[in-house]
Design a protein around this motif. Structure first.
Motif, PDB file in Angstrom:
ATOM      1  N   ALA A  81       0.829  -1.205   0.000  1.00 25.87           N
ATOM      2  CA  ALA A  81       0.000   0.000   0.000  1.00 25.87           C
ATOM      3  C   ALA A  81       0.862   1.253   0.000  1.00 25.87           C
ATOM      4  CB  ALA A  81      -0.934  -0.002   1.215  1.00 25.87           C
ATOM      5  N   LEU A  82       1.933   1.235   0.773  1.00 28.69           N
ATOM      6  CA  LEU A  82       2.841   2.375   0.809  1.00 28.69           C
ATOM      7  C   LEU A  82       3.422   2.645  -0.573  1.00 28.69           C
ATOM      8  CD1 LEU A  82       4.592   4.488   2.287  1.00 28.69           C
ATOM      9  CD2 LEU A  82       6.237   2.651   2.725  1.00 28.69           C
ATOM     10  N   ALA A  83       3.939   1.615  -1.209  1.00 28.74           N
ATOM     11  CA  ALA A  83       4.539   1.782  -2.528  1.00 28.74           C
ATOM     12  C   ALA A  83       3.508   2.262  -3.548  1.00 28.74           C
ATOM     13  CB  ALA A  83       5.165   0.468  -2.986  1.00 28.74           C
ATOM     14  N   ALA A  84       2.282   1.721  -3.474  1.00 28.07           N
ATOM     15  CA  ALA A  84       1.242   2.086  -4.430  1.00 28.07           C
ATOM     16  C   ALA A  84       0.804   3.539  -4.256  1.00 28.07           C
ATOM     17  CB  ALA A  84       0.042   1.153  -4.282  1.00 28.07           C
ATOM     18  N   ALA A  85       0.599   3.963  -3.011  1.00 25.11           N
ATOM     19  CA  ALA A  85       0.188   5.341  -2.755  1.00 25.11           C
ATOM     20  C   ALA A  85       1.282   6.315  -3.151  1.00 25.11           C
ATOM     21  CB  ALA A  85      -0.170   5.519  -1.284  1.00 25.11           C
ATOM     22  N   ASP A 171      15.180   4.029  -9.323  1.00 25.98           N
ATOM     23  CA  ASP A 171      15.852   3.244  -8.291  1.00 25.98           C
ATOM     24  C   ASP A 171      15.920   4.020  -6.973  1.00 25.98           C
ATOM     25  OD1 ASP A 171      16.244   1.211 -10.097  1.00 25.98           O
ATOM     26  OD2 ASP A 171      18.335   1.719 -10.523  1.00 25.98           O
ATOM     27  N   SER A 172      16.171   5.314  -7.062  1.00 27.45           N
ATOM     28  CA  SER A 172      16.227   6.136  -5.848  1.00 27.45           C
ATOM     29  C   SER A 172      14.866   6.194  -5.167  1.00 27.45           C
ATOM     30  CB  SER A 172      16.690   7.555  -6.191  1.00 27.45           C
ATOM     31  OG  SER A 172      18.021   7.569  -6.663  1.00 27.45           O
ATOM     32  N   PHE A 173      13.814   6.264  -5.983  1.00 25.52           N
ATOM     33  CA  PHE A 173      12.470   6.321  -5.407  1.00 25.52           C
ATOM     34  C   PHE A 173      12.133   5.002  -4.717  1.00 25.52           C
ATOM     35  CE2 PHE A 173       7.758   6.420  -5.585  1.00 25.52           C
ATOM     36  CZ  PHE A 173       7.555   7.629  -4.941  1.00 25.52           C
ATOM     37  N   ILE A 177      11.234   4.449  -0.697  1.00 26.96           N
ATOM     38  CA  ILE A 177      10.045   3.773  -0.174  1.00 26.96           C
ATOM     39  C   ILE A 177      10.449   2.618   0.729  1.00 26.96           C
ATOM     40  CG2 ILE A 177       7.951   2.512  -0.769  1.00 26.96           C
ATOM     41  CD1 ILE A 177       8.054   5.576  -1.409  1.00 26.96           C
ATOM     42  N   ASP A 178      11.486   1.878   0.340  1.00 29.82           N
ATOM     43  CA  ASP A 178      11.961   0.774   1.182  1.00 29.82           C
ATOM     44  C   ASP A 178      12.488   1.306   2.518  1.00 29.82           C
ATOM     45  OD1 ASP A 178      12.586  -2.112   1.374  1.00 29.82           O
ATOM     46  OD2 ASP A 178      14.654  -1.416   1.467  1.00 29.82           O
ATOM     47  N   LEU A 184       9.032   2.559   9.408  1.00 28.68           N
ATOM     48  CA  LEU A 184       7.704   2.410  10.004  1.00 28.68           C
ATOM     49  C   LEU A 184       7.577   1.088  10.754  1.00 28.68           C
ATOM     50  CD1 LEU A 184       5.516   3.845   7.087  1.00 28.68           C
ATOM     51  CD2 LEU A 184       5.921   4.911   9.311  1.00 28.68           C
ATOM     52  N   HIS A 185       8.094   0.022  10.141  1.00 33.43           N
ATOM     53  CA  HIS A 185       8.053  -1.278  10.834  1.00 33.43           C
ATOM     54  C   HIS A 185       8.872  -1.230  12.126  1.00 33.43           C
ATOM     55  CE1 HIS A 185       5.746  -3.856   8.231  1.00 33.43           C
ATOM     56  NE2 HIS A 185       6.464  -3.546   7.167  1.00 33.43           N
ATOM     57  N   ALA A 186      10.035  -0.585  12.071  1.00 34.63           N
ATOM     58  CA  ALA A 186      10.880  -0.509  13.256  1.00 34.63           C
ATOM     59  C   ALA A 186      10.216   0.307  14.357  1.00 34.63           C
ATOM     60  CB  ALA A 186      12.228   0.099  12.890  1.00 34.63           C
ATOM     61  N   THR A 187       9.565   1.400  13.978  1.00 37.36           N
ATOM     62  CA  THR A 187       8.877   2.237  14.964  1.00 37.36           C
ATOM     63  C   THR A 187       7.735   1.476  15.622  1.00 37.36           C
ATOM     64  OG1 THR A 187       9.428   4.250  13.745  1.00 37.36           O
ATOM     65  CG2 THR A 187       7.599   4.389  15.305  1.00 37.36           C
ATOM     66  N   ALA A 188       6.957   0.764  14.807  1.00 46.15           N
ATOM     67  CA  ALA A 188       5.845  -0.011  15.358  1.00 46.15           C
ATOM     68  C   ALA A 188       6.357  -1.114  16.286  1.00 46.15           C
ATOM     69  CB  ALA A 188       5.013  -0.605  14.229  1.00 46.15           C
ATOM     70  N   SER A 189       7.442  -1.767  15.903  1.00 42.07           N
ATOM     71  CA  SER A 189       7.986  -2.844  16.728  1.00 42.07           C
ATOM     72  C   SER A 189       8.544  -2.316  18.042  1.00 42.07           C
ATOM     73  CB  SER A 189       9.088  -3.583  15.968  1.00 42.07           C
ATOM     74  OG  SER A 189       8.574  -4.209  14.815  1.00 42.07           O
TER      75      SER A 189
END
Length: 208
Positions: A81-85, A171-173, A177-178, A184-189
């Motif tokens: 979803a992040l990549a798509a948005a 590639d930079s974009f 996103i990665d 975000l995953h690290a913050t949530a964890s």
């Protein structure tokens, strides 16, 4: 008499198209009148002036951007979803730089201003993306501001041909996103790890 078929929406669409073609800062009532084949004073029967036209373009663009991102994330969550948005926003800004500039120049006129609702529509897609990461509510606004700022910075630099090195911008974009996704995953964890353990039911003793 107003020209048949000339209504505020038609004037706004013409102004939006011109903003994309010539640049938002170069848009004028005279150019819009020329595009529509009327005299400039005729436009004032449909919009109140250039400031009103610019505001109407901002509303239109916010609705379009919100639709683009909302459609992109349908059926997706988390990283997808992040990549798509993000890609939907990037594509919109590249295709409609003048309209996007109108969004950034607009100022809400009050709670009943249609720009307020249109802006929320655009932000709702990003909010939905972030909720897929399981961030605590108090972190969401910070994450939303981060995401908007980073995407805005990247795409506006790209449109302005601000990236001069030979490294592929796509590639930079993707790297960007990665990077955001991992953050975000690290913050949530980290937040989940810091949360206190749930209280034991009343009267329950230690397990053997």
């Amino acid at each position: 008499m107003p020209r048949a078929g000339l209504v505020p929406a038609v004037v706004t669409e013409a102004g939006a198209a011109l903003a994309d073609e010539v640049g938002f800062t170069r848009l004028s009532m005279g150019l819009v009148a020329e595009r529509l084949g009327v005299k400039t004073p005729s436009l004032y029967k449909h919009v109140d002036g250039q400031a009103d036209l610019a505001h109407r373009i901002a509303v239109l663009a916010s609705d379009e951007l919100g639709d683009a991102m909302g459609d992109a994330i349908q059926g997706r969550a988390g990283s997808e979803a992040l990549a798509a948005a993000a890609q939907a926003m990037r594509t919109y800004v590249k295709e409609h730089p003048g309209r996007y500039a109108a969004i950034n120049s607009a100022r809400p006129g009050g709670p009943d201003d249609p720009f307020v609702a249109a802006s929320r529509r655009a932000l709702s897609a990003l909010t939905a993306v972030l909720r897929g990461y399981g961030l605590p509510p108090e972190e969401e606004i910070h994450a939303l501001r981060m995401l908007r700022s980073v995407l805005h910075g990247f795409v506006t630099l790209e449109v302005a041909t601000g990236f001069r090195y030979d490294t592929d911008v796509d590639d930079s974009f993707a790297w960007l996103i990665d990077f955001i996704d991992h953050g975000l995953h690290a913050t949530a964890s980290a937040t989940a790890a810091d949360a206190p353990p749930p209280a034991a039911p009343h009267g329950a003793g230690p397990t053997p």
